[in-house]
Write a protein that holds these residues in place. Structure first.
Motif, PDB file in Angstrom:
ATOM      1  N   UNK A 175       0.812  -1.224   0.000  1.00 27.61           N
ATOM      2  CA  UNK A 175       0.000   0.000   0.000  1.00 27.61           C
ATOM      3  C   UNK A 175       0.840   1.266   0.000  1.00 27.61           C
ATOM      4  N   UNK A 176       1.941   1.252   0.751  1.00 29.42           N
ATOM      5  CA  UNK A 176       2.787   2.442   0.761  1.00 29.42           C
ATOM      6  C   UNK A 176       3.262   2.807  -0.638  1.00 29.42           C
ATOM      7  N   UNK A 177       3.595   1.791  -1.409  1.00 31.40           N
ATOM      8  CA  UNK A 177       4.109   2.058  -2.756  1.00 31.40           C
ATOM      9  C   UNK A 177       2.993   2.541  -3.674  1.00 31.40           C
ATOM     10  N   UNK A 178       1.753   2.078  -3.401  1.00 32.82           N
ATOM     11  CA  UNK A 178       0.642   2.566  -4.219  1.00 32.82           C
ATOM     12  C   UNK A 178       0.322   4.022  -3.885  1.00 32.82           C
ATOM     13  N   UNK A 179       0.358   4.317  -2.565  1.00 33.62           N
ATOM     14  CA  UNK A 179       0.003   5.680  -2.181  1.00 33.62           C
ATOM     15  C   UNK A 179       1.077   6.697  -2.513  1.00 33.62           C
ATOM     16  N   UNK A 180       2.305   6.271  -2.416  1.00 34.29           N
ATOM     17  CA  UNK A 180       3.396   7.210  -2.692  1.00 34.29           C
ATOM     18  C   UNK A 180       4.279   6.598  -3.768  1.00 34.29           C
ATOM     19  N   UNK A 181       3.896   6.782  -5.027  1.00 34.93           N
ATOM     20  CA  UNK A 181       4.578   6.067  -6.117  1.00 34.93           C
ATOM     21  C   UNK A 181       6.080   6.349  -6.183  1.00 34.93           C
ATOM     22  N   UNK A 182       6.502   7.518  -5.686  1.00 32.09           N
ATOM     23  CA  UNK A 182       7.938   7.823  -5.794  1.00 32.09           C
ATOM     24  C   UNK A 182       8.783   6.830  -4.991  1.00 32.09           C
ATOM     25  N   UNK A 226       8.784   3.806  -5.267  1.00 29.35           N
ATOM     26  CA  UNK A 226       9.174   2.719  -6.161  1.00 29.35           C
ATOM     27  C   UNK A 226      10.657   2.828  -6.522  1.00 29.35           C
ATOM     28  N   UNK A 227      11.175   4.035  -6.396  1.00 25.60           N
ATOM     29  CA  UNK A 227      12.604   4.239  -6.653  1.00 25.60           C
ATOM     30  C   UNK A 227      13.458   3.208  -5.918  1.00 25.60           C
ATOM     31  N   UNK A 228      13.110   2.910  -4.664  1.00 20.34           N
ATOM     32  CA  UNK A 228      13.956   2.018  -3.868  1.00 20.34           C
ATOM     33  C   UNK A 228      14.020   0.602  -4.449  1.00 20.34           C
ATOM     34  N   UNK A 279      16.309   0.038   2.008  1.00 19.17           N
ATOM     35  CA  UNK A 279      15.367   1.150   1.896  1.00 19.17           C
ATOM     36  C   UNK A 279      13.979   0.657   1.480  1.00 19.17           C
ATOM     37  N   UNK A 280      13.890  -0.331   0.573  1.00 19.13           N
ATOM     38  CA  UNK A 280      12.564  -0.810   0.183  1.00 19.13           C
ATOM     39  C   UNK A 280      11.856  -1.416   1.378  1.00 19.13           C
ATOM     40  N   UNK A 281      12.584  -2.187   2.179  1.00 15.64           N
ATOM     41  CA  UNK A 281      11.936  -2.803   3.334  1.00 15.64           C
ATOM     42  C   UNK A 281      11.410  -1.740   4.276  1.00 15.64           C
ATOM     43  N   UNK A 282      12.257  -0.751   4.568  1.00 20.82           N
ATOM     44  CA  UNK A 282      11.819   0.284   5.503  1.00 20.82           C
ATOM     45  C   UNK A 282      10.636   1.061   4.932  1.00 20.82           C
ATOM     46  N   UNK A 283      10.718   1.353   3.629  1.00 20.77           N
ATOM     47  CA  UNK A 283       9.655   2.155   3.012  1.00 20.77           C
ATOM     48  C   UNK A 283       8.327   1.422   3.070  1.00 20.77           C
ATOM     49  N   UNK A 284       8.354   0.096   2.968  1.00 29.43           N
ATOM     50  CA  UNK A 284       7.090  -0.623   2.916  1.00 29.43           C
ATOM     51  C   UNK A 284       6.319  -0.538   4.228  1.00 29.43           C
ATOM     52  N   UNK A 285       7.019  -0.378   5.361  1.00 25.06           N
ATOM     53  CA  UNK A 285       6.278  -0.314   6.615  1.00 25.06           C
ATOM     54  C   UNK A 285       6.143   1.112   7.164  1.00 25.06           C
TER      55      UNK A 285
END
Ligand code: HDD
Ligand code: HEM
Ligand code: HEM
Lengths: 357, 443
Positions: A241-248, A250-252, A288-294
């Motif tokens: 959901x985080x990646x859907x709400x904040x598409x930027x 996806x960079x990670x 960074x992707x792991x942290x961003x997801x939560x």
């Protein structure tokens, strides 16, 4: 302020994994591939020169975490009591393995410390991965059971594992098959990173062989990554959901993927340093992707009764965080200076150097 | 719950005692290394450079041990003292994080350069790296003592409704009246340890008639530094600390000095005696009247409150241990001054190198500065009881709520086993380095 410190600590930790990661990886490679004494000596030296200045990044991250997010520090360190003590033991064995190896000339002495260094590097990489796995999976905050919390809402205690080893039970342990997958990803990633470091810093006889090792490990890494993504959908259905709400964001994951793709070309790379850069991208992208997801959680709760720990509900007060900001700026500048001085004086291949030692 | 706290305390006490064996040497030794390196720059006599490099080898082994035993200390704040960390982390986290940033980075970066970089950078820069290592290790002591000083005498804080301690005055942390005396005393005490080690190695070489040239250099240097530092440890810094304890922790002071009953016309100083906790008096006491009042307040008949003036729950929970620790530290301090003064006198009469009994004494004195340092810390830490943060947070309120006593006992036993192994390895390696001596051909 919270966000600033969160990002700073994430950067410091990532730097730790990039820097100390290569000497963990060197340990793993050393355990499986280094056969003759000359290679062993040069590999331990490529790690031994720097492990201490690399490890301070971990100590610094720990100190900052303590200062900026004391509630998180308290909760996580007491909740993961046993695995952390295991990690401590491994850190100790790895360090003394590296430092003490050279003190006697007997082959047996060296072999003992070589194994201590290799095995503890391997297990540490595994445990760091497992730790990351636990963080993104979440824990049973408050020790919630039968409608009641056993502790204050921000405390928990995890056993090392529970009988089913499943992340889907109500109270998963530290080790379950999801966290193990993440652990293996960490081991493979750091092994690749370490191999790249050895290629970059030494003229050891196994350098060419290591390139094909990297290639094979990279295939395994891709497979593990896909597996982990699938499993993750079951463990934590909201992970995207985080990646859907904040598409930027996806960079990670893109950074991660770029690293993976780059590593497939390992044999054709013009400069040795490119390989090292690609494995660095994998590490940076992975963390960074792991942290961003939560985000903004830093430890999700697996029960509905107790709130996840986030960077907001675990932070210290603003005054403290902002004074710390001002000294941290001075600190960071100093650290960069030391780092550049050190790297400048010690650049080049390790075995070509005469340190006057 | 009771044994929970006990195991947590024992584990902390055991691991910090072991950790502190190493930094007390590295902090002092780095000063002596700077001195040798500086002598070399001034005189260009190779002997001094070799001395500096030899002690840097010993430093490096101690440093590794300091690092690997230091990381468990930082972890333990979270693992075993979670409640304490949660409540006070916003304050003591500051000093601990600063220690990481300003001292560990400095020390570790330049240590690597000192050891591996002599040929790469020339003598002046090499001296500079030694100096920066010294600076890093003393900065480390400064920040950790700032942490400890805050626990002994909290300042610059505010307590929120939820019980959290928040910082409201950053500079107060470093202007803490407890900090400067305790830092100076502690650093001088670490110079004592390192000078005694240097002198003991010197005496060893002379007695074994091996590397005698270095033996003489080490012995002389150790004696001069040792005497100066021993004097400074007692006065003014030790005295200053004692005044602080009397002022800010009167209950601890009464217990430390063994004053069970308040004396109207000034307190006596106890030289010998054993606390008898049942009858609340000192057995077989030898004491000199009124001296304590004079030493503490410069007034012969100033009244000093004894333990009878305090509620039982305000008094430290282990009075005999506190009392003995303090008296051992002060007693040893007096002996150190005596021995080093004698050695200096012999040096002046040019008899030091041939007077065997003194050489043997100096060699066997080696463990005692360590004992003095550790008992000094026991005085500070036991005196702070029953509080974790003096006057505010009880030790029993600081432990981790979720870790069971079985787990802590288990890990405590693990640490004991692991540290025994580390201790043996450490002794073997230092022994080997000392045995090879500074004058080896290979390096
Ligand atoms: C070589 C070691 C050594 C020696 C010879 C001495 N000390 Fe000490 N002392 C320490 C090593 C130490 C220490 C380990 O460094 C402590 C523990 C905390 C601190 O800051 O320094 C300490 C603490 C300490 C305290 C504070 C206790 C507290 O915080 O409750 C006092 C009052 C003294 N010392 C007094 C003395 C006096 C009067 C000495 C006279 C000779 C003396 N010390 C010798
Ligand atoms: C400056 C850094 C230090 C800090 C922040 C610190 C903090 C603490 C804490 C949190 C405890 C556990 C709670 C308690 O029992 O009071 C403790 C206990 C203790 N510490 Fe320290 N300490 C420091 C330095 C030292 C050193 C260098 C030594 C000894 C070499 C030492 C000796 C002890 C002992 C013996 C105890 C147990 C006291 C008891 O159980 O009553 N401390 N300290
Ligand atoms: C509870 C208290 C303490 C904690 C949490 C602690 C923590 C640490 C840590 C994490 C390290 C390793 C740093 C690295 O990676 O380079 C370390 C090393 C060190 N510590 Fe401690 N420490 C404590 C007590 C003390 C005390 C009381 C002193 C001296 C006054 C001290 C002085 C040093 C020094 C000088 C080093 C550098 C290594 C060395 O020179 O041996 N520490 N400490």
């Amino acid at each position: 302020m919270e966000l600033f410190w969160y990002i700073t600590i994430a950067i410091v930790l990532t730097v730790f994994f990039i820097l100390d990661g290569y000497d963990f990886g060197a340990g793993i490679i050393h355990l499986f591939f280094a056969k003759d004494e000359k290679d062993k000596a040069v590999i331990t030296k490529s790690a031994g020169l720097f492990w201490d200045s690399n490890e301070v990044w971990l100590v610094a991250a720990g100190g900052m975490l303590f200062m900026a997010f004391p509630t998180f520090y308290a909760s996580v360190f007491s909740g993961f009591y046993l695995p952390l003590i295991i990690v401590l033991w491994l850190i100790i064995f790895r360090a003394i393995g590296l430092e003490f190896r050279g003190h006697f000339k007997y082959q047996m002495w060296k072999d003992i410390w070589d194994k201590a260094f290799g095995v503890s590097s391997l297990l540490l990489a595994l445990f760091f991965g497992i730790a990351l796995g636990n963080i993104i999976r979440g824990v049973n905050l408050g020790g919630f059971e039968n409608g009641e919390s056993a502790y204050e809402a921000h405390y928990f205690f995890l056993p090392l594992w529970d009988g089913s080893f499943s992340p889907l039970t109500q109270h998963p342990g530290v080790i379950d098959w999801f966290t193990i997958i993440i652990g293996l990803i960490a081991v493979v990633t750091l092994a690749i990173h370490g191999a790249n470091w050895i290629i970059l810093k030494t003229n050891s006889s196994i350098n060419t062989k290591l390139k094909s090792v990297i290639f094979k490990l990279n295939i395994a890494l891709v497979a593990l990554t896909i597996l982990s993504l699938v499993v993750w959908q079951y463990v934590n259905p909201t992970s995207l959901t985080n990646f859907e709400e904040r598409p930027y964001l996806i960079l990670f994951p893109m950074v991660y993927t770029a690293g993976l793709i780059g590593l497939f070309f390992i044999k054709k790379l013009k400069k040795e340093v490119y390989g090292f850069i690609f494995s660095t991208l994998v590490i940076v992208g992975g963390i960074t992707s792991s942290l961003a997801s939560i985000f903004p959680a830093i430890l999700p709760s697996t029960n509905a009764a107790n709130e996840s720990l986030t960077i907001y509900n675990t932070a210290a007060e603003d005054y403290g965080l902002s004074v710390a900001l001002s000294w941290a700026i001075v600190g960071v500048i100093l650290i960069i200076v030391y780092f550049l001085v050190q790297k400048k004086l010690m650049s080049g291949k390790i075995d070509d150097m005469d340190y006057g030692h | 719950m009771e044994d929970m706290i006990l195991y947590d305390r024992l584990q902390f006490a055991f691991t910090i005692t072991f950790h502190y064996i190493f930094p007390q040497l590295t902090m002092g030794l780095s000063l002596l290394i700077v001195f040798f390196k500086w002598k070399f720059l001034r005189t260009t006599v190779e002997k001094y450079n070799k001395a500096a490099k030899f002690f840097m080898k010993i430093f490096a082994i101690n440093f590794t041990m300091g690092v690997v035993t230091g990381i468990p200390m930082e972890f333990q704040f979270g693992t075993n003292w979670a409640k304490f960390s949660e409540l006070t982390g916003g304050i003591i986290g500051q000093t601990l994080a600063m220690e990481g940033m300003f001292s560990f980075f400095l020390e570790s970066s330049f240590l690597a350069l000192f050891i591996f970089g002599e040929k790469l950078m020339g003598q002046k820069l090499h001296f500079l790296t030694a100096f920066l290592v010294f600076l890093g290790s003393w900065a480390s002591g400064w920040f950790i003592l700032a942490t400890n000083a805050w626990m002994q005498h909290p300042v610059g804080y505010e307590i929120l409704e939820n019980g959290k301690y928040v910082l409201n005055n950053f500079s107060a942390i470093f202007g803490n009246p407890w900090l400067i005396p305790s830092f100076l005393h502690n650093q001088m005490a670490s110079v004592v340890t390192s000078s005694f080690v240097v002198a003991a190695i010197g005496a060893f070489y002379i007695l074994r008639n091996k590397q005698v040239e270095y033996g003489k250099l080490f012995l002389k240097t150790g004696v001069v530094f040792g005497l100066i530092a021993s004097l400074l440890v007692a006065f003014p810094t030790g005295d200053w600390n004692a005044k602080n304890v009397a002022k800010y922790q009167p209950a601890a002071f009464a217990a430390m000095e063994g004053i069970f009953e308040t004396e109207e016309a000034g307190a006596e100083i106890v030289l010998v005696g054993q606390p008898n906790m049942v009858e609340k008096k000192l057995d077989n006491k030898i004491a000199v009247p009124n001296i304590l009042s004079f030493l503490t307040y410069q007034e012969w008949d100033k009244q000093i409150p004894g333990m009878d003036q305090f509620e039982a729950e305000e008094l430290p929970d282990n009075i005999p241990a506190l009392y003995y620790s303090y008296h051992i530290m002060v007693g040893l301090g007096t002996i150190f001054i005596g021995i080093m003064a004698l050695a200096l006198f012999m040096m002046w009469r040019k008899k030091l190198f041939t007077f065997k009994p003194l050489l043997w004494s100096i060699m066997f004195l080696l463990p005692f500065p360590y004992i003095a340092n550790i008992t000094g810390w026991y005085t500070a830490e036991l005196g702070r009881q029953p509080y974790l943060v003096y006057g505010l947070l009880k030790t029993s309120e600081g432990v981790s709520p979720t870790v069971s006593s079985g787990n802590t006992l288990f890990t405590l036993m693990g640490f004991i086993a692991l540290y025994m192994l580390l201790g043996i390895l450490f002794l073997v390696l230092v022994g080997k380095t000392v045995n090879e001596g500074p004058n080896t051909q290979k390096h």
